[in-house]
Structures are given as C-alpha cells and as structure tokens.
Scaffold this motif. Structure first.
Motif, PDB file in Angstrom:
ATOM      1  N   ARG A 344       0.826  -1.207   0.000  1.00 18.72           N
ATOM      2  CA  ARG A 344       0.000   0.000   0.000  1.00 18.72           C
ATOM      3  C   ARG A 344       0.863   1.261   0.000  1.00 18.72           C
ATOM      4  O   ARG A 344       0.514   2.266  -0.639  1.00 18.72           O
ATOM      5  CB  ARG A 344      -0.931  -0.005   1.213  1.00 18.72           C
ATOM      6  CG  ARG A 344      -1.882   1.175   1.241  1.00 18.72           C
ATOM      7  CD  ARG A 344      -2.844   1.100   2.395  1.00 18.72           C
ATOM      8  NE  ARG A 344      -2.170   1.159   3.677  1.00 18.72           N
ATOM      9  CZ  ARG A 344      -2.815   1.202   4.858  1.00 18.72           C
ATOM     10  NH1 ARG A 344      -4.139   1.176   4.886  1.00 18.72           N
ATOM     11  NH2 ARG A 344      -2.130   1.241   5.985  1.00 18.72           N
ATOM     12  N   HIS A 346       3.601   1.678  -1.522  1.00 23.20           N
ATOM     13  CA  HIS A 346       4.125   1.868  -2.874  1.00 23.20           C
ATOM     14  C   HIS A 346       3.031   1.783  -3.943  1.00 23.20           C
ATOM     15  O   HIS A 346       3.351   1.720  -5.138  1.00 23.20           O
ATOM     16  CB  HIS A 346       5.204   0.821  -3.174  1.00 23.20           C
ATOM     17  CG  HIS A 346       6.469   1.021  -2.394  1.00 23.20           C
ATOM     18  ND1 HIS A 346       6.624   0.569  -1.105  1.00 23.20           N
ATOM     19  CD2 HIS A 346       7.640   1.640  -2.712  1.00 23.20           C
ATOM     20  CE1 HIS A 346       7.835   0.872  -0.659  1.00 23.20           C
ATOM     21  NE2 HIS A 346       8.476   1.522  -1.616  1.00 23.20           N
ATOM     22  N   SER A 347       1.759   1.755  -3.529  1.00 22.37           N
ATOM     23  CA  SER A 347       0.619   1.698  -4.460  1.00 22.37           C
ATOM     24  C   SER A 347       0.702   0.499  -5.390  1.00 22.37           C
ATOM     25  O   SER A 347       0.468   0.592  -6.602  1.00 22.37           O
ATOM     26  CB  SER A 347       0.535   2.993  -5.279  1.00 22.37           C
ATOM     27  OG  SER A 347       0.364   4.112  -4.429  1.00 22.37           O
ATOM     28  N   PRO A 349      -0.870  -3.203  -6.307  1.00 24.35           N
ATOM     29  CA  PRO A 349      -2.093  -3.988  -6.057  1.00 24.35           C
ATOM     30  C   PRO A 349      -1.774  -5.334  -5.418  1.00 24.35           C
ATOM     31  O   PRO A 349      -0.767  -5.973  -5.738  1.00 24.35           O
ATOM     32  CB  PRO A 349      -2.702  -4.159  -7.444  1.00 24.35           C
ATOM     33  CG  PRO A 349      -1.560  -3.992  -8.389  1.00 24.35           C
ATOM     34  CD  PRO A 349      -0.618  -3.010  -7.745  1.00 24.35           C
ATOM     35  N   SER A 499      -6.762  -5.700  -2.898  1.00 17.98           N
ATOM     36  CA  SER A 499      -7.342  -5.141  -4.118  1.00 17.98           C
ATOM     37  C   SER A 499      -8.358  -6.070  -4.766  1.00 17.98           C
ATOM     38  O   SER A 499      -9.402  -5.619  -5.239  1.00 17.98           O
ATOM     39  CB  SER A 499      -6.236  -4.822  -5.133  1.00 17.98           C
ATOM     40  OG  SER A 499      -5.274  -3.947  -4.585  1.00 17.98           O
TER      41      SER A 499
END
Length: 529
Positions: A344, A346-347, A349, A499
């Motif tokens: 999360r 580092h974004s 999924p 996700s």
C-alpha cells in the motif's frame, strides 16, 4: 449417528489434531474429506424431517471443530450442506402449498347461479361420485371373477347397482385390517417409518460440491492469463499451493516469462520451497536475477526484512490465505500483513488467490473466531529461540563453572589456615606428616575404588541440571534471567489492504464478500451452536 459415521469422524478428527498426514494440512483436502464424511452421514441417516438431519450434521461439525478449531474449511462445508437441506425443505413446502392451492381452487371456486344452483350441483356431484365408486367395485369383482375363471352372479351385480349398505359398512373394516397388521408387524412398521423423501436430492448436491472442489484449483489457475502479464515482477510470501498452481499455469500453459520475488516466510521459511518449485520450471537460468531464453520464471529469494526495499520494483503482489472473513479481510501466515502494508505504501495492487471453500461468515472480533485464535494461533517457541539447545545449556555451564571456582577458593583458605597453625615442634610435625601420608594413601585407594560411583553421580547431576533448564516460552535460566518467546502463526489483513480476490467462482472485490455469504450460507447458520 451410525457406526460408520462415528468411525469416519474419529479418524478425520485424529488426523486434524495431530497433523501427521500432509494432505490434511491443506484446506482443500480438509474440505473434500468433510464433504465425503457428510455424504455418508446423510445417506445413512434415518431422519424423517429436515430439522433432524440438520441436527445430525451439526453434531459432526462440533466433533471436528473440537479437534481442530482453526480448520475453517470444515465449518464452510457443513454450512453449505445445511443450506442444501434448507433449500430442499423450502422447495418441498412450496410444492405442498401449490398442490393445496390447486385443490382449494378446483373445489371451492366461485360459480354463477346462486346458492340453490350450487347446492344442486353439489348433490349431483355427490351422486356421480357414489355411482363411480360402485362401478369401481364392480370392475374389481369382475376382474376377480376373471382371475378365478368364473363369471360374477346377477345378484352381485344388482346388489352393487342397488347400493347395498352392507358393503359400505364392511369396507372400512377391510381397509383397517391391513393397517392393524402393519402396526403389529415390526418389519412393516420399519418400512412405514422411512427417512426424508428428498434426502437423495441433498446427496446429489453434495456430489456436485465434491466435483466443484476437485476443479477448484484448476478454475483458479485458468484465470492467471488475466492477471499476470509478460515481463512483470510478482512478489509472493512464503508457500501457498494455490499460488504455485496459479504461477505454474501461467508459465507452462500461457507461455509467458516473468519474474517472481519470493519472501522467505520466517520462521518456517516456507518460501524456500516455493522458490525451488518455481525455479525448476525455467531450468538453470531461472534462479537469480538474470534473464533466460524462452518461457521461464526468474526467481529471486529474499529475506522478509527486504520486502519494503524491493516493493518499488514490484508490479503486483499475489498471496494465498488461510480463511476469508465476512468483512473482506483474510487470515494469512504471519508476516503477510507487513508485506501488504509495504504494497500500500508503494501503491502496488494485492491479489489474493483462494478457493470459495475458505469463506467463513465471521467477523474479526467475533467471539466464535477470537477464542480459537487465543488458544491455537501460536506455535511452539522452539522454532525461533531453541532455548533448550543453546541458551539454557550455556547458563547451566556458567553456573557450574562458578560453583567450581568457589570450591577451589574455599580449599585454598583451608590450606592457608592449616599452614599458619602448624606447631614448631619437628617431631610432632613429622608424625603429623606421616599420618597425613597414610590418610592420603587410603584416600587414593578409596578414590580408585569409587571412581565409577563418582562418574555416575556426575552424570546424574548433569541430568538434573538439564531437567531444571526450561524449554518453554517463558522461564528463568538463572538468577535475574527471564526469556519470553512469542511465535504467532497467522496475521489478520484488513480489506482495505486487498485489491482483488481470485476464486474458483470468478474475481470479486472485498466489498462483494457479503453477497457470497448470503449465496452460500443461510442466515440462521452463521453461528453453529
């Protein structure tokens, strides 16, 4: 509960409790064994009503849950079988209501003409019914006479047409005689008390469930083409059989090359097994960070502490899970939560691969879920500390060395005081010296004779010291020393860190889990008391 079901429950309970068989440690195999056991339970049940059958199925679940509370697949399969029973019960009630509605509509429907016309029609219908009944009796007598090769007499025909009341009086007694015989005969009574007539439909549903479980991993692996693309970097944690099939299918069947970073998954280091399996798919060029020719998987084994540093190069995180909760969160091996938090940050999924047999209608703070985790969610501390082998023996050896030093100091003090108190007379000194030599000679003989006893005593002292050395998670290993070891087995990952779920029924978001629960479980069976 029959004897066959009892034996099967005991056998499966022992394997769940001990964990001796490797196949029983996986949720999918536990689900299969439970479904097969419930199929035997339903087929051998003599319950006449659906509620009695539900009670028998719940007894099986209680026995298995007592042996292994963390086997969530058992509760999943039991709830789904109970849902089958409730659906068939509802279908049976709807069919009965439909038949009753048709009967009431045909007999009590509205007819034009007033009350007198309705009454006349009822009388005509009653007379016609009586005539039909008499004609049916005549046909029976004619068939009986034909069987006996003789024709019925004219008197019997006119009696039937005339409506003799004797036969009408005799028919109830003739009908009641077989019932009395059936009540007196125990075999006929057993046939009369048959089991629920829609039980075979429940068994068919269980067979379909077993087929779905057999195809579960294959259905999940077939979706790998939609989620893993060429030249991507995938990160996974520890070992999961579902993740292994997912990545293996993408490499072999879909012919795609990609890289996988495998975290070790301490303290059991299950990631070593995952890295070995994936590296064997791409040949000798698959291990490490180099690129190989053709379709292969480039595997990199990394410690858990490096996950956050490597997350910036990762395109997707694919994880397995032990259970899927009602709010969309999961229960996964320890260390998975840190991996999801890094993703999360580092974004990146996070995709969770699991079968629908791991779905549990519980919330994280549910007492039914919290109590088993307090008792069974920790492993032995020997996996991380090894107290009995390293720490304890070092402290015992130090304690023995300190005791030996104190004994030598005391002997030195005694010798110094003896030398200071020696008399000045030489004769008495020589006499004492002779006596000392004699005593030393006797002492040497005694020591030579009792050397075996001394060795045995030393061995006993060492054994006692080893027994006093604590080998549990918390204990004192000396004065002022105390060590506490905590070795949790699972992590809870909230739904906001996930996700997508890839299941055998398709892809779902965490917010869609409540629909799956309402589809597979009945609302009254969320808590199996």
């Amino acid at each position: 509960m029959s004897v066959v079901v009892e034996d099967q429950v005991v056998s499966l309970g022992k394997e769940l409790r001990r964990g001796t068989a490797k196949e029983h440690t996986r949720s999918l195999h536990v689900a299969r064994k439970t479904a097969e056991l419930l199929r035997i339970c339903v087929s051998t049940s003599r319950a006449q009503y659906p509620q009695e059958l539900i009670v028998e199925v719940r007894k099986v679940e209680k026995r298995l849950a007592k042996e292994q509370p963390l086997a969530f697949a058992v509760g999943n399969i039991v709830r789904r079988v109970i849902k089958f029973v409730r659906d068939e019960e509802l279908a049976e009630q709807q069919k009965l209501h439909q038949l009753e509605g048709e009967e009431t509509g045909s007999s009590g429907g509205a007819r034009p003409g007033g009350r007198d016309q309705v009454g006349n029609e009822d009388q005509q219908a009653g007379a016609q019914h009586l005539v039909n009944k008499k004609l049916e009796q005549l046909r029976q007598q004619l068939s009986l006479g034909q069987a006996m090769k003789r024709a019925p007499s004219l008197k019997s025909i006119f009696d039937v047409m005339g409506g003799s009341s004797d036969q009408e009086d005799e028919t109830p007694s003739q009908v009641s005689q077989p019932q009395q015989q059936a009540s007196q005969n125990p075999k006929a009574k057993g046939k009369a008390n048959r089991s629920w007539r829609r039980k075979h439909l429940v068994i068919e549903h269980i067979n379909d469930l077993l087929e779905d479980l057999a195809m579960s991993e294959q259905l999940i692996a077939d979706q790998s083409l939609e989620h893993v693309h060429a030249r991507e970097v995938i990160l996974t944690f520890g070992y999961s059989h579902s993740v292994e099939c997912f990545l293996t299918t993408c490499c072999l069947r879909q012919k795609r090359s990609f890289s996988v970073v495998v975290a070790e998954g301490a303290p059991k280091y299950a990631g070593h097994r995952m890295a070995t399996v994936l590296a064997s798919l791409g040949g000798p060029t698959a291990v490490g960070s180099g690129s190989g020719s053709g379709e292969c998987i480039n595997v990199t084994l990394a410690p858990d502490s490096c996950v956050f540093a490597l997350m910036s190069r990762v395109n997707k995180v694919i994880l397995g899970a032990h259970a899927l909760l009602a709010n969309g969160g999961i229960i996964a091996p320890v260390g998975t939560h840190a991996c999801c938090v890094a993703a999360r940050a580092h974004s990146v999924p996070v995709v969770v691969v699991l079968g629908i047999h791991k779905l549990v209608p519980h919330l994280p703070r549910d007492p039914k879920l919290d109590q088993p985790f307090r008792c069974y969610s920790h492993r032995t501390p020997g996996e991380i500390s090894g107290m009995g082998e390293t720490v304890g023996r070092e402290f015992v050896a130090a304690a023995r060395a300190g005791g030996a030093g104190r004994g030598q100091a005391e002997d030195g003090e005694r010798g110094h005081s003896g030398a200071a108190a020696e008399p000045e007379d030489r004769q008495s000194g020589e006499a004492k010296q002779d006596d000392r030599e004699d005593r030393e000679g006797e002492r040497g003989q005694a020591e030579e004779g009792g050397r075996g006893h001394a060795a045995a005593a030393t061995a006993m002292e060492e054994e006692e010291a080893d027994e006093k050395t604590p080998s549990v998670g918390r204990g004192s290993l000396g004065s002022g020393f105390e060590l506490a070891s905590i070795n949790p087995a699972y992590d809870y990952i909230p739904p906001d860190l996930i996700s997508l779920f890839v299941t055998d029924t398709g892809c779902h978001s965490p917010s869609y889990v409540y629909r799956l629960i309402s589809e597979y479980f009945a609302s009254e069976d969320h808590l199996l008391d």
